[in-house]
Design a protein around this motif. Structure first.
Motif: not given
Ligand code: KG4
Ligand code: ZN
Length: 336
Positions: A3-7, A77-78, A102-108, A301-303
């Motif tokens: 998982i690639l997290g972005i904050e 992503v936050t 072309n990968i899914p996105l989750v909103s955190v 990382a927590m995201i």
């Protein structure tokens, strides 16, 4: 799964590549670019400067984290709560990467991220439900009942200042640079916590918090006592906040009998709060989970961890429809 997290909700541009393994979460690569040195000059975070700096830093930070790494399985992503100027940068970057790879996105939700920071441990650590979460940061003071991953009910929050904000404002009164919370707790280490009898606002009942009165009372005390012992002042002030936070958390443990108690957010770095809560929770059946020091602060990382739990439920957001929401509430009930 990677998982690639972005904050980027406040003053840290943070990106992390996290692998979910059978033995827990492994941070493969991470980078945080802090803006604190710039905002310090103004005594607080200036949203326009924050947005511009996030925009300048985000691509180099992503590039560094992804150097020699394979494409991740998902981007998390936050998208709130926080400063709109910062959130927009992270959300736009997340959208672009999701489309490009072309990968899914989750909103955190940022608060959900802070809570999941407790699972970032060398030894596999998992939140068990129900859990009570005390989230204490510069922008938030919330007591939550967590019934599953990404599922929360609000028990109570602050009516006015957040606990971290109170630490920072009082720190400013005695000449400490922003953010002064950690400086107060350092100074408090050798002080007498009983030297000054500061008020413990709203301690007697319920789960709501209020810290504005404590801040004002510190202001008046300083006006009336120009010659004072800084260590005693800091120890007494810190103890007043810790007393309120601990008392309300214990009250919620008695009512909800949780399996886990989570202390998270920037103020969870406070040693006195960690110790006091630890000692009281030891006497109950609940297990206290606290993030490692480096993950108490805002980080990606927590995201990624909070995003993992949405990913396994296929709780994705299309990159075409994701939106930054500066006021996104992590809880679903209407108990305000
Ligand atoms: O979670 P965070 O990094 O950013 C927000 O989302 O707000 O929290 C930052 C807050 C600041 O108010 C800072 O003064 C406070 O956490 N803080 C502390 C300590 N370390 C950081 N407050 C009290 N004691 C500490 N040791
Ligand atoms: Zn935060």
């Amino acid at each position: 799964m990677h998982i690639l997290g972005i904050e980027s909700s406040c003053d840290d541009t943070s990106v992390a590549l996290v692998e979910a393994t059978e033995n827990g979460f492994v941070v493969v690569s991470e980078k945080t670019s802090s803006q604190i040195e710039v905002h310090k000059k103004y005594g607080g975070v200036i949203p326009e400067i924050a947005g511009r700096m996030h925009a300048e830093n985000i691509i180099p930070v992503v590039e560094e984290v992804m150097k020699n790494q394979n494409k991740p399985d998902v981007v998390a992503v936050t998208s709130g709560p926080g400063l709109i100027t910062g959130l927009l940068v992270g959300v736009e970057t997340g959208k672009t990467l999701s489309n490009l790879w072309n990968i899914p996105l989750v909103s955190v939700n940022h608060i959900d991220g802070h809570i999941h920071s407790v699972e970032l441990k060398a030894e596999k650590t998992t939140i068990e439900f129900p859990a009570i979460c005390l989230v204490v940061s510069g922008g938030h003071t919330e007591l939550l009942l967590m019934t599953n991953h990404n599922k929360f009910e609000l028990l109570g929050k602050t009516r006015d200042d957040a606990s971290g904000e109170t630490f920072d404002k009082v720190a400013k009164l005695i000449g400490f640079e922003y953010p002064g919370g950690a400086k107060i707790s350092k100074e408090a280490e050798n002080g007498n916590p009983k030297a000054i009898d500061f008020p413990r606002p709203m301690i007697q009942t319920g789960y709501e918090f209020s810290f504005a009165g404590l801040k004002t009372s510190a202001l008046y005390w300083l006006r009336d006592n120009p010659k004072f012992n800084k260590q005693d002042f800091c120890a007494s002030f810190e103890t007043a906040i810790v007393d309120v936070l601990t008392t309300k958390t214990i009250r919620s443990i008695k009512e909800f009998n949780p399996k886990t108690v989570i202390l998270a957010g920037g103020v969870s770095a406070n040693k006195k709060l960690r110790e006091t809560l630890g000692q009281t929770i030891n006497k109950t059946n609940a297990k206290l989970l606290i993030p490692e020091m480096k993950y108490t602060m805002d980080n990606a990382a927590m995201i990624a961890v909070a995003g993992y739990y949405k990913t396994i439920k296929n709780n994705y957001t299309d990159w075409k429809t994701i939106e930054a929401d500066p006021n996104w509430k992590v809880y679903t009930n209407n108990n305000e």
